[in-house]
Design a protein around this motif. Structure first.
Motif, short mmCIF file in Angstrom:
data_model
loop_
_atom_site.label_atom_id
_atom_site.label_comp_id
_atom_site.label_asym_id
_atom_site.label_seq_id
_atom_site.Cartn_x
_atom_site.Cartn_y
_atom_site.Cartn_z
N ASN A 151 0.86 -1.18 0.00
CA ASN A 151 0.00 0.00 0.00
C ASN A 151 0.90 1.23 0.00
OD1 ASN A 151 -1.87 1.99 0.35
ND2 ASN A 151 -2.84 1.08 2.15
N ARG A 152 1.08 1.83 -1.16
CA ARG A 152 2.01 2.96 -1.30
C ARG A 152 1.32 4.30 -1.19
NH1 ARG A 152 5.93 0.28 -4.43
NH2 ARG A 152 6.18 -1.72 -3.38
N SER A 153 0.04 4.32 -0.84
CA SER A 153 -0.62 5.61 -0.61
C SER A 153 0.15 6.34 0.47
CB SER A 153 -2.07 5.39 -0.15
OG SER A 153 -2.80 4.69 -1.12
N THR A 154 0.28 7.63 0.33
CA THR A 154 1.08 8.42 1.25
C THR A 154 0.70 8.15 2.71
OG1 THR A 154 1.31 10.13 -0.43
CG2 THR A 154 1.82 10.76 1.84
N GLY A 155 1.69 7.78 3.51
CA GLY A 155 1.49 7.55 4.94
C GLY A 155 0.89 6.20 5.30
N SER A 156 0.70 5.30 4.33
CA SER A 156 0.03 4.02 4.62
C SER A 156 0.96 2.91 5.06
CB SER A 156 -0.75 3.55 3.39
OG SER A 156 -1.77 4.47 3.10
N SER A 157 2.24 3.03 4.75
CA SER A 157 3.17 1.96 5.09
C SER A 157 4.47 2.53 5.67
CB SER A 157 3.50 1.12 3.85
OG SER A 157 4.44 0.12 4.17
N VAL A 158 4.83 2.07 6.84
CA VAL A 158 6.13 2.40 7.42
C VAL A 158 7.06 1.28 6.97
CG1 VAL A 158 7.45 2.68 9.54
CG2 VAL A 158 5.12 3.59 9.38
N ASP A 159 8.07 1.64 6.18
CA ASP A 159 8.95 0.63 5.59
C ASP A 159 10.34 1.22 5.40
OD1 ASP A 159 8.52 2.28 3.26
OD2 ASP A 159 6.78 1.05 2.73
N SER A 160 11.14 0.66 4.51
CA SER A 160 12.52 1.12 4.34
C SER A 160 12.64 2.56 3.89
CB SER A 160 13.27 0.20 3.36
OG SER A 160 13.54 -1.05 3.94
N ARG A 161 11.58 3.13 3.35
CA ARG A 161 11.61 4.56 3.02
C ARG A 161 11.77 5.39 4.28
NH1 ARG A 161 6.03 4.99 0.03
NH2 ARG A 161 5.58 3.53 1.72
N PHE A 162 11.28 4.88 5.41
CA PHE A 162 11.29 5.61 6.67
C PHE A 162 12.39 5.15 7.61
CE2 PHE A 162 7.02 5.79 4.97
CZ PHE A 162 6.79 7.15 4.97
N PHE A 163 12.55 3.83 7.77
CA PHE A 163 13.54 3.35 8.73
C PHE A 163 14.81 2.82 8.09
CE2 PHE A 163 10.15 -0.06 8.78
CZ PHE A 163 10.82 -1.00 8.00
N GLY A 164 14.92 2.87 6.79
CA GLY A 164 16.13 2.45 6.10
C GLY A 164 16.15 0.95 5.86
N PRO A 165 17.26 0.47 5.30
CA PRO A 165 17.37 -0.95 5.00
C PRO A 165 17.33 -1.80 6.27
CG PRO A 165 19.13 0.30 3.93
CD PRO A 165 18.44 1.23 4.87
N VAL A 166 16.87 -3.03 6.12
CA VAL A 166 16.89 -3.99 7.23
C VAL A 166 18.06 -4.95 7.02
CG1 VAL A 166 14.43 -3.83 7.71
CG2 VAL A 166 15.24 -5.54 6.11
#
Length: 179
Positions: A151-166
């Motif tokens: 779900n790439r709608s703005t603000g719908s997914s906290v992922d590597s865009r926010f916390f960086g690579p895992v």
């Protein structure tokens, strides 16, 4: 009597269950909408753990695979990393995300479109309506993986865009089945 109880109940019942849940498979529940339309809030998932262990022990190179849905832990040090669980104990939550990039890949997002090594990714699993998010290109180092929610709608997914690579050690395993 106590010896028999220990032998029959602990070793013959709990130990095998513990080993299966640690090294083979486990179940989880989806919390949130970050994987819509693929996974819905409240759905159960079956997670295979053995592919991760085989890869960690260098017995297989098949894990992780591009586009696989993975259970990942939020990276340490991230503002999203700590949640309070039972008895107020803080822990890093698990999330379900899709693997987009592996070590050595260059990942970039331009107006919602994801590029891996300069090529736009076909992503049939995402919603039509995407946010216009952009992200400068990053090259993943050894042991780094880039994950995104469907779900790439703005603000719908906290992922590597926010916390960086895992990191590899934060990958629990692929989602085999959801119901």
């Amino acid at each position: 009597m106590l010896k028999r109880f220990f032998k029959e109940w602990v070793l013959l019942t709990f130990l095998p269950v513990y080993l299966v849940l640690t090294f083979v498979l486990t179940f989880g529940t989806v919390s949130g909408d970050s994987m819509l339309p693929t996974l819905h809030n409240g759905e159960r998932v079956l997670v295979l753990k053995y592919p991760r262990w085989l890869a960690a022990w260098h017995l297989s190179k098949a894990f992780p695979a591009y586009d696989q849905m993975l259970i990942v832990k939020v990276p340490e040090g991230s503002e999203y990393a700590l949640e309070k669980g039972w008895f107020g104990i803080e822990h890093r939550p698990y999330m379900v995300k899709r693997l987009i990039g592996k070590p050595g890949d260059t990942i970039e997002i331009r107006e919602g479109d994801v590029y891996r090594n300069g090529k736009k990714l076909p992503e049939p699993y995402i919603k039509e309506a995407r946010g216009a998010d952009s992200m400068e290109a990053i090259t993943l180092q050894d042991n780094q993986y880039f994950v995104l929610g469907d779900n790439r709608s703005t603000g719908s997914s906290v992922d590597s865009r926010f916390f960086g690579p895992v990191l590899f050690q934060d990958l629990a395993g692929p989602v085999l089945w959801h119901f």
